[in-house]
Design a protein around this motif. Structure first.
Motif, PDB file in Angstrom:
ATOM      1  N   UNK A 194       0.794  -1.224   0.000  1.00 25.74           N
ATOM      2  CA  UNK A 194       0.000   0.000   0.000  1.00 25.74           C
ATOM      3  C   UNK A 194       0.826   1.273   0.000  1.00 25.74           C
ATOM      4  N   UNK A 195       2.092   1.188   0.457  1.00 22.86           N
ATOM      5  CA  UNK A 195       2.939   2.378   0.402  1.00 22.86           C
ATOM      6  C   UNK A 195       3.290   2.733  -1.033  1.00 22.86           C
ATOM      7  N   UNK A 196       3.228   1.730  -1.928  1.00 24.83           N
ATOM      8  CA  UNK A 196       3.490   1.982  -3.351  1.00 24.83           C
ATOM      9  C   UNK A 196       2.240   2.524  -4.033  1.00 24.83           C
ATOM     10  N   UNK A 197       1.119   1.838  -3.834  1.00 24.68           N
ATOM     11  CA  UNK A 197      -0.172   2.336  -4.306  1.00 24.68           C
ATOM     12  C   UNK A 197      -1.262   1.547  -3.605  1.00 24.68           C
ATOM     13  N   UNK A 198      -2.416   2.153  -3.455  1.00 20.64           N
ATOM     14  CA  UNK A 198      -3.539   1.505  -2.779  1.00 20.64           C
ATOM     15  C   UNK A 198      -4.568   1.020  -3.790  1.00 20.64           C
ATOM     16  N   UNK A 199      -5.382   0.084  -3.356  1.00 21.53           N
ATOM     17  CA  UNK A 199      -6.483  -0.395  -4.197  1.00 21.53           C
ATOM     18  C   UNK A 199      -7.640   0.602  -4.182  1.00 21.53           C
ATOM     19  N   UNK A 249      17.924  22.226   3.309  1.00 19.18           N
ATOM     20  CA  UNK A 249      18.089  21.174   4.308  1.00 19.18           C
ATOM     21  C   UNK A 249      17.009  20.110   4.145  1.00 19.18           C
ATOM     22  N   UNK A 250      17.449  18.853   4.010  1.00 19.07           N
ATOM     23  CA  UNK A 250      16.540  17.710   3.964  1.00 19.07           C
ATOM     24  C   UNK A 250      17.085  16.659   4.946  1.00 19.07           C
ATOM     25  N   UNK A 251      16.608  15.420   4.872  1.00 19.89           N
ATOM     26  CA  UNK A 251      17.112  14.383   5.787  1.00 19.89           C
ATOM     27  C   UNK A 251      17.553  13.159   5.001  1.00 19.89           C
ATOM     28  N   UNK A 252      18.199  12.238   5.704  1.00 19.02           N
ATOM     29  CA  UNK A 252      18.684  11.011   5.074  1.00 19.02           C
ATOM     30  C   UNK A 252      17.548  10.048   4.724  1.00 19.02           C
ATOM     31  N   UNK A 253      16.364  10.264   5.231  1.00 17.76           N
ATOM     32  CA  UNK A 253      15.269   9.320   4.986  1.00 17.76           C
ATOM     33  C   UNK A 253      14.400   9.700   3.799  1.00 17.76           C
ATOM     34  N   UNK A 254      14.779  10.728   3.043  1.00 16.37           N
ATOM     35  CA  UNK A 254      13.894  11.230   1.996  1.00 16.37           C
ATOM     36  C   UNK A 254      13.775  10.288   0.799  1.00 16.37           C
ATOM     37  N   UNK A 255      12.566  10.212   0.259  1.00 14.41           N
ATOM     38  CA  UNK A 255      12.292   9.589  -1.035  1.00 14.41           C
ATOM     39  C   UNK A 255      13.003  10.420  -2.100  1.00 14.41           C
ATOM     40  N   UNK A 256      13.397   9.790  -3.172  1.00 15.50           N
ATOM     41  CA  UNK A 256      14.102  10.519  -4.241  1.00 15.50           C
ATOM     42  C   UNK A 256      13.327  11.747  -4.717  1.00 15.50           C
ATOM     43  N   UNK A 257      11.996  11.682  -4.651  1.00 17.01           N
ATOM     44  CA  UNK A 257      11.172  12.811  -5.096  1.00 17.01           C
ATOM     45  C   UNK A 257      11.384  14.041  -4.225  1.00 17.01           C
ATOM     46  N   UNK A 258      11.836  13.824  -2.990  1.00 16.12           N
ATOM     47  CA  UNK A 258      12.108  14.948  -2.095  1.00 16.12           C
ATOM     48  C   UNK A 258      13.607  15.091  -1.854  1.00 16.12           C
ATOM     49  N   UNK A 259      14.389  14.609  -2.785  1.00 16.25           N
ATOM     50  CA  UNK A 259      15.839  14.733  -2.707  1.00 16.25           C
ATOM     51  C   UNK A 259      16.409  15.257  -4.024  1.00 16.25           C
ATOM     52  N   UNK A 288       5.990  11.350   6.713  1.00 16.34           N
ATOM     53  CA  UNK A 288       6.115   9.965   7.177  1.00 16.34           C
ATOM     54  C   UNK A 288       7.001   9.207   6.202  1.00 16.34           C
ATOM     55  N   UNK A 289       7.925   8.419   6.742  1.00 12.70           N
ATOM     56  CA  UNK A 289       8.886   7.712   5.898  1.00 12.70           C
ATOM     57  C   UNK A 289       8.253   6.515   5.206  1.00 12.70           C
ATOM     58  N   UNK A 290       8.590   6.340   3.925  1.00 18.02           N
ATOM     59  CA  UNK A 290       8.089   5.191   3.166  1.00 18.02           C
ATOM     60  C   UNK A 290       8.911   3.931   3.422  1.00 18.02           C
ATOM     61  N   UNK A 291       9.969   4.042   4.240  1.00 20.84           N
ATOM     62  CA  UNK A 291      10.825   2.897   4.563  1.00 20.84           C
ATOM     63  C   UNK A 291      10.819   2.596   6.054  1.00 20.84           C
ATOM     64  N   UNK A 339      15.065  -0.699  -3.246  1.00 18.50           N
ATOM     65  CA  UNK A 339      15.574   0.429  -2.466  1.00 18.50           C
ATOM     66  C   UNK A 339      14.491   1.448  -2.167  1.00 18.50           C
ATOM     67  N   UNK A 340      13.268   1.225  -2.683  1.00 19.05           N
ATOM     68  CA  UNK A 340      12.101   2.046  -2.372  1.00 19.05           C
ATOM     69  C   UNK A 340      12.312   3.522  -2.707  1.00 19.05           C
ATOM     70  N   UNK A 341      13.062   3.775  -3.766  1.00 17.90           N
ATOM     71  CA  UNK A 341      13.367   5.155  -4.192  1.00 17.90           C
ATOM     72  C   UNK A 341      13.967   5.946  -3.035  1.00 17.90           C
ATOM     73  N   UNK A 342      14.852   5.278  -2.283  1.00 21.99           N
ATOM     74  CA  UNK A 342      15.510   5.928  -1.146  1.00 21.99           C
ATOM     75  C   UNK A 342      16.928   5.385  -1.026  1.00 21.99           C
TER      76      UNK A 342
END
Length: 408
Positions: A25-30, A113-123, A169-172, A360-363
């Motif tokens: 569901x973190x990738x996509x929901x039904x 400034x961002x964080x190490x947990x960011x999805x590539x879309x926010x990096x 919220x982190x996707x990983x 790698x969940x785009x991270x």
């Protein structure tokens, strides 16, 4: 919330002769019937382009299109519907902030400034902005359990900081970041605060005013709407000061041979024919979620995680990333089993009818930070049951036994 399973026909199937347990569901929901029916109804009865006609179908389509803007504003407690911009999804929203606001407000010597947990879309958008402007990209460190290190945030955010952008919220890791606390720090230094709401908006009640952010982006497909539709919210004074990024039909006010003026926000950002059916589907998804109640959804997911996490922690050789206390995480659980490749684990679970994600969940920077190449990830939503959680636990145990002894 097992009663809601009936609203999702896709879940009533077998995969590899086993009842489907959908945990991606973190990738996509039904999509529930209500969303699919709304889209079908639009195409069968109201299909027309918006803002461009005075005939009945065009007026009905336009009314439905703009009504969802009001629903979305209410859904995240935005002050005005005119601060709601339709996008393809979170990725496009974050790119627009970087490309429009960023390139007109960030200069050489500034900090992002961002964080190490960011999805590539926010990096990657901030990485590219830093390269184009000469700004410096900085990272907030994480605590040992994966939670954001507030002391690191206080060190990294300085008077040189122009933008702070964090995932809500982190996707990983399944952690929920203290966005309002970080926003206060950012504003004290004169920076704006951006929040990536892709993984939070489907699972908890969002109040952009309480969060104290300046921009907030989320995707429709992660909250049961169609793919290709999302929302970018921004404070009106910031949106009004941002130049549009796409030029053409609908976003213009007046075009002359050498000069053009543009409509006001949000319409100046919505050039060309929009994903009208996607917007209609998003509206139906918001209605569905609000009928259930976001607090009820969050409570249900917490109950499932409270039951599943301790069972997973008892499996020898299973490494779970992120906080080990169930109350400190969302319904996302990333893990590795012994020395098995996550793709092998995911394939074995699929043979049991259990759909999880591996990779790698785009991270990728987060994977490097965790010193792993990839993880498997199970992610729960409102239609997942305690029985689904038990199936996951038993599936992982069976996978471990198979790779150890060749039996399952």
């Amino acid at each position: 919330m097992s009663s809601y399973v009936e609203d999702f026909p896709i879940l009533k199937q077998k995969v590899n002769d086993e009842p489907l347990v959908y945990l991606d569901n973190a990738a996509t929901t039904q999509k529930p019937r209500a969303v699919v029916d709304a889209i079908t109804n639009y195409y069968y009865h109201d299909n027309a382009n918006v803002h461009r006609g005075v005939h009945t179908l065009a007026e009905r389509a336009t009314e439905a299109f703009e009504a969802v803007r009001t629903k979305a504003a209410h859904f995240i407690n935005a002050p005005s519907k005119d601060e709601i911009i339709y996008t393809k999804g979170t990725t496009e929203g974050l790119n627009w902030i970087a490309a429009s606001y960023g390139q007109t407000h960030v200069k050489a010597g500034d900090e992002i400034v961002i964080s190490y947990m960011e999805h590539h879309s926010n990096l990657v958008p901030w990485q590219q902005l830093a390269k184009k402007t000469g700004a410096k990209l900085k990272y907030i460190e994480l605590q040992a359990d994966g939670q954001l290190d507030i002391e690191s945030a206080q060190r990294q955010i300085t008077d040189k900081t122009a933008i702070v952008s964090l995932t809500h919220a982190s996707n990983v890791l399944g952690v929920v970041n203290p966005i309002s606390e970080i926003a206060k720090i950012a504003h004290q230094h004169g920076a704006i605060m951006v929040a990536d709401g892709a993984q939070s908006t489907p699972h908890m009640k969002i109040d952009v005013q309480a969060l104290g952010v300046d921009f907030f982006a989320f995707s429709g497909h992660k909250l049961m709407a169609p793919t290709g539709i999302g929302i970018l919210w921004g404070k009106s004074e910031l949106l009004d000061d941002m130049p549009p990024l796409e030029f053409g039909g609908e976003m213009i006010d007046w075009v002359q041979l050498q000069e053009t003026t543009f409509k006001k926000s949000p319409w100046k950002f919505e050039g060309g024919t929009q994903n009208i059916a996607g917007v209609v589907g998003l509206g139906a998804a918001i209605d569905y979620l609000e009928q259930i109640g976001m607090d009820n959804i969050q409570k249900h997911e917490q109950e499932v995680i409270n039951a599943v996490l301790p069972e997973l922690q008892q499996i020898t050789g299973l490494t779970i990333y992120g906080p080990q206390e169930a109350q400190k995480r969302t319904g996302v659980i990333s893990f590795n089993l012994d020395k098995l490749h996550p793709h092998d684990v995911a394939t074995a679970l699929d043979m049991e009818g259990i759909a999880v994600r591996a990779g790698h969940h785009c991270a990728q920077p987060l994977m490097e930070y965790l010193n792993v190449s990839a993880t498997a990830r199970a992610s729960f939503y409102l239609y997942n049951t305690l029985e689904d959680g038990k199936r996951l636990v038993e599936g992982i145990k069976a996978t471990k036994e198979f790779f150890k002894n060749g039996t399952i």
